[in-house]
Design an enzyme around this catalytic site. Sequence first.
Site, PDB file in Angstrom:
ATOM      1  CG  ASP A 195      -1.890   1.155   1.225  1.00 12.03           C
ATOM      2  OD1 ASP A 195      -2.228   1.656   0.132  1.00 12.03           O
ATOM      3  OD2 ASP A 195      -2.279   1.577   2.318  1.00 12.03           O
ATOM      4  CD  GLU A 229      -4.895   6.592  -0.660  1.00  6.87           C
ATOM      5  OE1 GLU A 229      -6.045   6.099  -0.601  1.00  6.87           O
ATOM      6  OE2 GLU A 229      -4.000   6.330   0.182  1.00  6.87           O
ATOM      7  CG  HIS A 332      -2.818   1.381   6.692  1.00  7.57           C
ATOM      8  ND1 HIS A 332      -3.864   2.254   6.888  1.00  7.57           N
ATOM      9  CD2 HIS A 332      -2.435   1.540   5.388  1.00  7.57           C
ATOM     10  CE1 HIS A 332      -4.113   2.914   5.760  1.00  7.57           C
ATOM     11  NE2 HIS A 332      -3.260   2.490   4.837  1.00  7.57           N
TER      12      HIS A 332
END
Length: 891
Positions: A195, A229, A332
């Site tokens: 990510d 983002e 995350h």
Amino acid sequence: MSPSPPRSDRRGVRHRGKPKDAPEFLPSHRGDDKGRQKFGLPTPTFHLICFLVGLAVVFGIIVYVEKQLPTPLMVEDEANNPGRFIAERAKNTLVNLTNIGPRVTGSYENEVLAVNFLKNAISLTMQSAKPIHKIEVDFQKISGSFPLTFLDGMTHVYHDVQNVIVKIGSLKGSDHSILMNCHFDTVSDSPGGSDDGASCVLMLEILRLLSQADKPLVHNLVLLFNGAEENFMQASHGFITKHKWAKEIRAVVNLESCGAGGREVMFQSGPNHPWLMRIYSENVGYPFASSLAQEIFQSGFIPGDTDYRIFRDFGGVPGLDFAWYLNGYVYHTKNDNAAHVPLGSLQRTGDNMVALVSGLLSAEELSNTSKHKEGRIVFFDFLGAFIMFWSLHAGDFLNVITLALSMYSMMSNMKEAINRGLSQKQYLKQLLSCAGTALQSWLLSLFVAVALALSLTALGRTMSWYARPIWIIFLYVLPSLIFPMILLLYKAQKQRKVVVSPWTLFQLYYDSYQLVWSIMLLLSTLFRVQSGFIPLFWVIFPTIGNLIRIKVFQHWRDWKWLLLHATMMFLPFVQCAYMTLNAVQLFIPIMGRTGAANNGELILAVLCTVMFCLLFSYIIPIILLVRNPKQVLTLLISIFVGSILALIFTPLGFPYSGDPASLAQQRFAILHAERSFHDIKGDLINRETGFWIVDLDINSPHTVRGIVPEMDRIQPVTTDCDKYLYCGMPYFIPILSFIWKTHWVEAPPISVPINTTFNILSREKLSQSVQRLTFNVTGPDHMGLMISPVKEAELLRWSILEEPPLAGPKWKGRETYFVYFSYADKPKAWVFSLDLRVPEGWNEAVVDIALTSHFVHGPHQQSQPFKDLVRQFPAWTTVTGWQSTYKSFIY
């Protein structure tokens, strides 16, 4: 003559004739009485056991096939595979990118090192590009503001966020472009391997391949490497609203991730541009898409969003949204590194994206996309082999035809029953009774699942499936079989006074489930549900099977009839089992980060029970055909009860894992925070510092009590939520509605390099009822502003945006507003004003304001007390945190 006395058999059982009003509803058949008697016999119990074992094998095969990835190509294979995506090169680039470390917006790593990394990679590609291609690079530094209805709703103000943009096209040029987007920034502490670093290196490799192509591109490809983002889509907003190339964008391909690897799912399409799905279906070699996933994601049930929303809502650009979702445990966290990204996933996604982009760049629809705006579509992949899709209008027609055939097949069964002496009233009564039993069985399963989940919660044995998903089978899949079967057997004892043959009763329940699914199909058609293809499966296949039996194979009996049933239901069962297992794999890791305010055990129990009850619809009635159903139920119940006992009394139910090969860590978000509160005069009335523990799953934080001494002194944050705006805590984003169960423990003072200031510059009276308050704010590059006018006041407008202020959840009956402020370059002073309507002559306070600051990167991100705290946590946990402040004021 007097009636003959009843006969007795050798065991003394007395036989009487069948009641005249209770005919045996049997399908018509050819043959003698011996065939009729044989047809009335149940099937051996062993057959059902084999059938259930077969189901388990099917599930196993689906899991195995779903995990298969293509063989990755290495750099040494490039000579024999010209024009192919090379996974090893992409992986090497990813390793270099993640070696930079976490790349938070505003950090040196993100704004300088990552940007230079992309510059160098693009420059190398441009140097070796073939001269028939024109490649342009632009570096955008942009500021702006916008409202975002995400989570509890928030408004963004951003300054100097960065984008790296590349456009490749022909020397001739084109006015039409495809946009491909990734983001190179990360959340705090995460190296961002999946990510979204993997997406960015995929795009770099695609750029390299296109630059080496022998033919010029028909249209342009714009590659957007966006740098904010994780600041909730700020950089993509800056691009689509202000960049010079934004107006030529005709469609977007967005690449995201909420897990490290697996297959990329296409979970958002359009809207209203079915040609995009046609190109996807015609070009990609490994399709994986579902409008069901789209509806779930857009419902807000999953706490996340992507840049696709920004391009769609602020740019009016249609597109396709892709994401990896397997191994969401590392999402995350500090473990989201290059090592957790499989080469096979890079190869699969790379092959698909090269094919998709090539197809889009040559699409004639790109020249006039508005002409091909035709409405929403239904789409899904069939077992990963190919894509099926149709418009909602075509779906309406297909659904209506299917419903008509379904009604015809059930009426044909009723006609057969009437021909044998069963009245229409009796048939309808039995059919409705079976349908009612089916619905009751689902409710019973749901009740058992909820009761079990609440019991496990009370015992402190929740989320056993988090590290060991197999527990779901024992806890919630088995009950979805057991309790409906028990209820059907109980009801069948009464029904057999009228319907003697078990095969006839089986057919009635078969038709009753078809009736229930037909009603679902009707409702999905009326309410325009894109996932209506699921009830369509469960209606059209049983209908076809029933018509085949009636029209062609009336003479088939016993196992042949059951074989026809199993054959017709195989495809819908396998397809829906495939989608169900994908959903389970998605939701399990999510339950580890939804917040302790949500009972993850209960949520997953309900989800799994609903999905598997629906999946087992046409399987449950088979229990009526078994000679000794008690044997089957005893076996299943023994497994169910034994598994619960093992979960409660053994370590097998421990929900977390620190094994590097199969991480399933418990997440903790801890902020070392300072809270200060001011009265209406501006005087400081209270200040305290401590660790704010944000509980991210239902087991937090008691799992580490006795291991981390500070956790034995924590206090729940409850009464503060009534006294202070946003509980007097430094919320990073507005998630009060689902993360409100948090804890606080006293800690040493924080040490931050930048002081956060909040000053009122002026207070003007615009009219008798409108006041304008102007403020000045300074602080670090991530701050939050919370505003709540008193009940008697109303926030009319503000200087932050031209649009009306976006309200969030109410606090003590008052409106609240959350503003997220950030800058990515030099510190910015933030000046803004609020216009509030108040009653004439109002001289009291008009608004509560809280300001938060967050030091999410750099040497001052973590204080020494925070580091000392984190070192005490066990290996099966992962902790993210930083220093922050909360200051409240009354004006």
